[in-house]
Design a protein around this motif. Structure first.
Motif, PDB file in Angstrom:
ATOM      1  N   TYR A  53       0.821  -1.206   0.000  1.00 24.25           N
ATOM      2  CA  TYR A  53       0.000   0.000   0.000  1.00 24.25           C
ATOM      3  C   TYR A  53       0.864   1.269   0.000  1.00 24.25           C
ATOM      4  O   TYR A  53       0.444   2.319  -0.486  1.00 24.25           O
ATOM      5  CB  TYR A  53      -0.994   0.014   1.168  1.00 24.25           C
ATOM      6  CG  TYR A  53      -0.378   0.221   2.532  1.00 24.25           C
ATOM      7  CD1 TYR A  53      -0.239   1.495   3.053  1.00 24.25           C
ATOM      8  CD2 TYR A  53       0.068  -0.856   3.285  1.00 24.25           C
ATOM      9  CE1 TYR A  53       0.336   1.693   4.302  1.00 24.25           C
ATOM     10  CE2 TYR A  53       0.630  -0.669   4.529  1.00 24.25           C
ATOM     11  CZ  TYR A  53       0.766   0.599   5.038  1.00 24.25           C
ATOM     12  OH  TYR A  53       1.335   0.786   6.257  1.00 24.25           O
ATOM     13  N   LEU A  54       2.081   1.188   0.512  1.00 21.64           N
ATOM     14  CA  LEU A  54       2.997   2.327   0.456  1.00 21.64           C
ATOM     15  C   LEU A  54       3.731   2.352  -0.881  1.00 21.64           C
ATOM     16  O   LEU A  54       3.856   3.400  -1.512  1.00 21.64           O
ATOM     17  CB  LEU A  54       4.012   2.265   1.595  1.00 21.64           C
ATOM     18  CG  LEU A  54       3.502   2.575   2.988  1.00 21.64           C
ATOM     19  CD1 LEU A  54       4.593   2.337   4.030  1.00 21.64           C
ATOM     20  CD2 LEU A  54       3.004   4.009   3.073  1.00 21.64           C
ATOM     21  N   GLU A  55       4.217   1.229  -1.292  1.00 24.73           N
ATOM     22  CA  GLU A  55       4.946   1.142  -2.554  1.00 24.73           C
ATOM     23  C   GLU A  55       4.086   1.619  -3.715  1.00 24.73           C
ATOM     24  O   GLU A  55       4.578   2.261  -4.644  1.00 24.73           O
ATOM     25  CB  GLU A  55       5.409  -0.303  -2.774  1.00 24.73           C
ATOM     26  CG  GLU A  55       6.514  -0.413  -3.777  1.00 24.73           C
ATOM     27  CD  GLU A  55       7.126  -1.796  -3.796  1.00 24.73           C
ATOM     28  OE1 GLU A  55       7.019  -2.443  -4.845  1.00 24.73           O
ATOM     29  OE2 GLU A  55       7.694  -2.209  -2.775  1.00 24.73           O
ATOM     30  N   ASP A  56       2.799   1.344  -3.644  1.00 27.25           N
ATOM     31  CA  ASP A  56       1.863   1.726  -4.688  1.00 27.25           C
ATOM     32  C   ASP A  56       1.754   3.244  -4.850  1.00 27.25           C
ATOM     33  O   ASP A  56       1.500   3.745  -5.931  1.00 27.25           O
ATOM     34  CB  ASP A  56       0.487   1.130  -4.358  1.00 27.25           C
ATOM     35  CG  ASP A  56      -0.452   1.160  -5.519  1.00 27.25           C
ATOM     36  OD1 ASP A  56      -0.012   0.940  -6.667  1.00 27.25           O
ATOM     37  OD2 ASP A  56      -1.652   1.406  -5.299  1.00 27.25           O
ATOM     38  N   LYS A  57       1.991   3.976  -3.780  1.00 26.37           N
ATOM     39  CA  LYS A  57       1.870   5.440  -3.802  1.00 26.37           C
ATOM     40  C   LYS A  57       3.153   6.127  -4.255  1.00 26.37           C
ATOM     41  O   LYS A  57       3.187   7.332  -4.461  1.00 26.37           O
ATOM     42  CB  LYS A  57       1.513   5.959  -2.401  1.00 26.37           C
ATOM     43  CG  LYS A  57       0.151   5.521  -1.936  1.00 26.37           C
ATOM     44  CD  LYS A  57      -0.135   6.046  -0.551  1.00 26.37           C
ATOM     45  CE  LYS A  57      -1.534   5.662  -0.104  1.00 26.37           C
ATOM     46  NZ  LYS A  57      -1.856   6.242   1.208  1.00 26.37           N
ATOM     47  N   THR A  86      -8.964   5.901  -7.683  1.00 25.35           N
ATOM     48  CA  THR A  86      -8.508   6.577  -8.903  1.00 25.35           C
ATOM     49  C   THR A  86      -7.063   6.299  -9.297  1.00 25.35           C
ATOM     50  O   THR A  86      -6.604   6.808 -10.319  1.00 25.35           O
ATOM     51  CB  THR A  86      -8.675   8.104  -8.734  1.00 25.35           C
ATOM     52  OG1 THR A  86      -7.859   8.532  -7.640  1.00 25.35           O
ATOM     53  CG2 THR A  86     -10.119   8.488  -8.516  1.00 25.35           C
ATOM     54  N   LYS A  87      -6.335   5.512  -8.531  1.00 23.26           N
ATOM     55  CA  LYS A  87      -4.895   5.358  -8.772  1.00 23.26           C
ATOM     56  C   LYS A  87      -4.563   4.830 -10.169  1.00 23.26           C
ATOM     57  O   LYS A  87      -3.594   5.284 -10.781  1.00 23.26           O
ATOM     58  CB  LYS A  87      -4.240   4.501  -7.703  1.00 23.26           C
ATOM     59  CG  LYS A  87      -4.677   3.052  -7.698  1.00 23.26           C
ATOM     60  CD  LYS A  87      -4.045   2.317  -6.541  1.00 23.26           C
ATOM     61  CE  LYS A  87      -4.605   0.935  -6.438  1.00 23.26           C
ATOM     62  NZ  LYS A  87      -4.153   0.279  -5.219  1.00 23.26           N
ATOM     63  N   THR A  88      -5.335   3.919 -10.676  1.00 24.77           N
ATOM     64  CA  THR A  88      -5.048   3.383 -11.999  1.00 24.77           C
ATOM     65  C   THR A  88      -5.152   4.475 -13.056  1.00 24.77           C
ATOM     66  O   THR A  88      -4.276   4.595 -13.916  1.00 24.77           O
ATOM     67  CB  THR A  88      -6.008   2.216 -12.325  1.00 24.77           C
ATOM     68  OG1 THR A  88      -5.868   1.224 -11.304  1.00 24.77           O
ATOM     69  CG2 THR A  88      -5.696   1.613 -13.677  1.00 24.77           C
ATOM     70  N   GLN A  89      -6.190   5.280 -12.976  1.00 24.49           N
ATOM     71  CA  GLN A  89      -6.363   6.381 -13.921  1.00 24.49           C
ATOM     72  C   GLN A  89      -5.257   7.415 -13.777  1.00 24.49           C
ATOM     73  O   GLN A  89      -4.735   7.907 -14.772  1.00 24.49           O
ATOM     74  CB  GLN A  89      -7.712   7.072 -13.690  1.00 24.49           C
ATOM     75  CG  GLN A  89      -8.917   6.214 -14.010  1.00 24.49           C
ATOM     76  CD  GLN A  89     -10.183   6.886 -13.486  1.00 24.49           C
ATOM     77  OE1 GLN A  89     -10.337   7.071 -12.289  1.00 24.49           O
ATOM     78  NE2 GLN A  89     -11.070   7.242 -14.397  1.00 24.49           N
ATOM     79  N   ILE A  90      -4.928   7.746 -12.542  1.00 22.35           N
ATOM     80  CA  ILE A  90      -3.895   8.751 -12.290  1.00 22.35           C
ATOM     81  C   ILE A  90      -2.557   8.287 -12.846  1.00 22.35           C
ATOM     82  O   ILE A  90      -1.873   9.024 -13.561  1.00 22.35           O
ATOM     83  CB  ILE A  90      -3.779   9.043 -10.778  1.00 22.35           C
ATOM     84  CG1 ILE A  90      -5.029   9.790 -10.306  1.00 22.35           C
ATOM     85  CG2 ILE A  90      -2.517   9.838 -10.474  1.00 22.35           C
ATOM     86  CD1 ILE A  90      -5.175   9.872  -8.803  1.00 22.35           C
ATOM     87  N   LYS A  91      -2.174   7.064 -12.559  1.00 25.42           N
ATOM     88  CA  LYS A  91      -0.898   6.543 -13.041  1.00 25.42           C
ATOM     89  C   LYS A  91      -0.870   6.473 -14.562  1.00 25.42           C
ATOM     90  O   LYS A  91       0.119   6.847 -15.184  1.00 25.42           O
ATOM     91  CB  LYS A  91      -0.631   5.161 -12.453  1.00 25.42           C
ATOM     92  CG  LYS A  91      -0.287   5.197 -10.991  1.00 25.42           C
ATOM     93  CD  LYS A  91      -0.057   3.793 -10.468  1.00 25.42           C
ATOM     94  CE  LYS A  91       0.357   3.796  -9.018  1.00 25.42           C
ATOM     95  NZ  LYS A  91       0.675   2.450  -8.537  1.00 25.42           N
TER      96      LYS A  91
END
Length: 86
Positions: free
Chosen positions: A9-13, A67-72
């Protein structure tokens, strides 16, 4: 990004981890990390380091997960467009 045994969960950010001589010196996240997330990372890496973010808005974990997938994707697409224009 090199594997640092951070929780997923941290690495993902995290967008980028800068290191030299096997020592992490800077972490760039998509959005600002919370104080507790920074403390957790410093504790895991056993060092203090610089934290930076691409965007300045603070978003909740719920919004990030939604939204992380869209943001990335959008961020990476825009980076590639910049490279094509150069």
């Amino acid at each position: 990004m090199s594997k640092l045994n951070l929780p997923s969960y941290l690495e993902d950010k995290i967008f980028e981890i800068k290191s030299s001589d096997n020592t992490v010196s800077r972490i760039t996240s998509y959005f600002p990390l919370s104080d507790s997330e920074k403390q957790e990372i410093c504790s895991i890496l056993k060092t203090d380091l610089g934290f930076y973010s691409i965007f300045t808005d603070n978003i909740s974990d719920e919004e990030w997960n939604r939204t992380k997938t869209q943001i990335k994707k959008r961020f990476n697409d825009e980076l590639f467009e910049i490279d094509k224009k150069s």
